[in-house]
Design a protein around this motif. Structure first.
Motif, short mmCIF file in Angstrom:
data_model
loop_
_atom_site.label_atom_id
_atom_site.label_comp_id
_atom_site.label_asym_id
_atom_site.label_seq_id
_atom_site.Cartn_x
_atom_site.Cartn_y
_atom_site.Cartn_z
N GLU A 269 -16.37 55.03 -43.91
CA GLU A 269 -17.65 55.17 -44.61
C GLU A 269 -18.56 53.98 -44.31
O GLU A 269 -18.15 52.83 -44.39
N GLY A 270 -19.78 54.29 -43.94
CA GLY A 270 -20.76 53.25 -43.64
C GLY A 270 -20.72 52.76 -42.21
O GLY A 270 -21.54 51.93 -41.82
N ILE A 271 -19.77 53.24 -41.41
CA ILE A 271 -19.65 52.83 -40.02
C ILE A 271 -20.25 53.90 -39.11
O ILE A 271 -19.93 55.09 -39.26
N GLU A 272 -21.11 53.51 -38.21
CA GLU A 272 -21.70 54.45 -37.26
C GLU A 272 -21.15 54.19 -35.86
O GLU A 272 -20.77 53.06 -35.53
N ASN A 273 -21.12 55.24 -35.06
CA ASN A 273 -20.71 55.12 -33.67
C ASN A 273 -21.72 55.89 -32.83
O ASN A 273 -21.59 57.11 -32.66
N PRO A 274 -22.72 55.19 -32.30
CA PRO A 274 -23.78 55.89 -31.55
C PRO A 274 -23.26 56.69 -30.37
O PRO A 274 -23.83 57.74 -30.03
N LEU A 275 -22.18 56.23 -29.72
CA LEU A 275 -21.67 56.94 -28.57
C LEU A 275 -21.07 58.29 -28.98
O LEU A 275 -21.33 59.32 -28.33
N ILE A 276 -20.26 58.31 -30.04
CA ILE A 276 -19.68 59.57 -30.50
C ILE A 276 -20.78 60.52 -30.97
O ILE A 276 -20.76 61.73 -30.70
N GLU A 277 -21.79 59.98 -31.65
CA GLU A 277 -22.90 60.81 -32.10
C GLU A 277 -23.66 61.40 -30.91
O GLU A 277 -24.01 62.59 -30.90
N ALA A 278 -23.91 60.56 -29.88
CA ALA A 278 -24.62 61.04 -28.70
C ALA A 278 -23.81 62.09 -27.95
O ALA A 278 -24.35 63.07 -27.44
N ARG A 279 -22.50 61.89 -27.91
CA ARG A 279 -21.66 62.84 -27.21
C ARG A 279 -21.66 64.20 -27.92
O ARG A 279 -21.70 65.25 -27.29
N LEU A 280 -21.65 64.17 -29.26
CA LEU A 280 -21.69 65.42 -30.01
C LEU A 280 -23.02 66.15 -29.76
O LEU A 280 -23.04 67.38 -29.61
N ARG A 281 -24.12 65.41 -29.71
CA ARG A 281 -25.40 66.04 -29.39
C ARG A 281 -25.35 66.66 -28.00
O ARG A 281 -25.90 67.75 -27.77
N CYS A 282 -24.67 66.00 -27.09
CA CYS A 282 -24.53 66.52 -25.74
C CYS A 282 -23.71 67.82 -25.74
O CYS A 282 -24.00 68.76 -25.00
N PHE A 283 -22.70 67.87 -26.60
CA PHE A 283 -21.89 69.10 -26.71
C PHE A 283 -22.77 70.27 -27.17
O PHE A 283 -22.69 71.37 -26.62
N TYR A 284 -23.61 70.01 -28.18
CA TYR A 284 -24.49 71.06 -28.68
C TYR A 284 -25.49 71.49 -27.60
O TYR A 284 -25.78 72.68 -27.43
N ALA A 285 -26.03 70.51 -26.86
CA ALA A 285 -26.96 70.84 -25.79
C ALA A 285 -26.27 71.66 -24.70
O ALA A 285 -26.86 72.59 -24.13
N HIS A 286 -25.02 71.33 -24.44
CA HIS A 286 -24.24 72.07 -23.45
C HIS A 286 -24.05 73.51 -23.91
O HIS A 286 -24.18 74.45 -23.11
N GLU A 287 -23.76 73.69 -25.20
CA GLU A 287 -23.58 75.04 -25.73
C GLU A 287 -24.87 75.85 -25.61
O GLU A 287 -24.86 77.02 -25.21
N LYS A 288 -26.00 75.23 -25.94
CA LYS A 288 -27.29 75.93 -25.86
C LYS A 288 -27.60 76.32 -24.42
O LYS A 288 -28.06 77.44 -24.14
N ALA A 289 -27.37 75.39 -23.50
CA ALA A 289 -27.64 75.68 -22.10
C ALA A 289 -26.79 76.85 -21.61
O ALA A 289 -27.25 77.71 -20.86
N ALA A 290 -25.53 76.88 -22.06
CA ALA A 290 -24.64 77.97 -21.66
C ALA A 290 -25.14 79.30 -22.22
O ALA A 290 -25.10 80.33 -21.53
#
Length: 307
Positions: A269-290
């Motif tokens: 709680e209270g800890i952020e991980n920009p890389l994991i967040e960015a990767r998840l956004r990339c997963f969603y973008a990949h799904e939309k592109a597909a």
């Protein structure tokens, strides 16, 4: 009144584990019931000569009294505890311990550095001293000195998984700071990962091997190691992040999104991980592109742009 108590688990316990007279009566009740007698009638028959007030008194006494409940089952003797062993610490190791007890932030970093310097004077060839000095130099962004220290530690213990993990991560730190190229980092990490694959035991160690194999498209090896990592520590957020990338490479996009989301959920709680967040956004973008029929490149999610 006794019949009403029959529905109570506490009364059942008293009849099974309580005073001997109740245990005998309960046994008689079971025998009669097993012969086909109605349960209520068999129970009343077993306790018919006990005054209700006595049953009530014994029942309440059983509820509040101390008692031992007998449990019958297989038993095997517990193996003896290992004998306590006392080990004398060298002066160098004592200073390393003091250094590790601080957070390495602000003035405490200088305090830790002084202890590690003192440890080095006591034992210049101690690999643990060199290892922790290397980690401190990384925290100070003194990368050339960090590499010297970690290299010295690994030279003394080339198979130590802790040393291999830190050196492997350090190479990617150098690449992220553009000290070396990513390709150079991957080439230099290859022999380290090979050795780590034979000695890794923690989730972090196993995950580093999995991530490296994944980046080289060795999907079967990556899957073996990331599953071992998750079995070792199901709360490992970075392991689920790696697993998400593996699933994406395998074309299992929905599962990749689920793994990436779980990785975020596992962060403290209270800890952020920009890389994991960015990767998840990339997963969603990949799904939309597909879905849109657009070309997709899963490898872009390895190092996605961060917001």
């Amino acid at each position: 009144m006794a019949i009403n108590y029959l529905s109570s688990w506490a009364l059942v316990h008293m009849l099974i584990n309580g005073p001997e007279q109740y245990v005998q009566r309960f046994t008689s009740f079971l025998e009669e019931a097993s012969r086909g007698a109605p349960v209520r009638q068999a129970f009343q028959q077993a306790i018919r000569d006990i005054p209700p007030e006595q049953l009530d008194r014994d029942y309440r006494s059983y509820l509040v009294g101390q008692r031992s409940i007998k449990k019958v089952g297989p038993y095997s003797v517990r193996p003896p505890s290992p004998p306590q062993v006392e080990r004398a610490m060298s002066d160098a190791n004592v200073h390393v311990l003091w250094a590790r007890l601080r957070r390495w932030e602000g003035h405490e970093r200088a305090w830790a550095a002084a202890h590690l310097d003192e440890a080095l004077t006591h034992d210049p060839n101690n690999p643990e001293v060199r290892f922790w000095r290397g980690r401190l130099r990384i925290a100070e962004a003194r990368f050339a000195e960090a590499e010297q220290e970690l290299t010295a530690a690994l030279a003394a213990r080339p198979a130590d998984p802790r040393y291999l993990l830190v050196m492997g991560r350090f190479l990617y730190t150098l690449a992220s700071h553009r000290v070396i190229t990513t390709l150079d980092a991957m080439k230099r990490a290859a022999p380290l990962v090979d050795r780590l694959g034979r000695t890794a035991s923690t989730a972090a160690q196993l995950n580093l091997v999995a991530r490296y194999r994944l980046e080289h498209r060795e999907l079967d090896e990556a899957q073996t190691f990331v599953k071992r990592a998750l079995q070792t520590d199901p709360s490992c957020a970075s392991c689920y992040d790696t697993y998400g990338m593996l699933l994406l490479e395998q074309g299992r996009v929905v599962e990749a999104i689920s793994a990436g989301s779980h990785a975020l959920d596992l962060l403290p709680e209270g800890i952020e991980n920009p890389l994991i967040e960015a990767r998840l956004r990339c997963f969603y973008a990949h799904e939309k592109a597909a879905r849109d029929g657009a070309p997709t490149r899963p490898e872009r999610c390895f190092n996605p742009p961060r917001q």
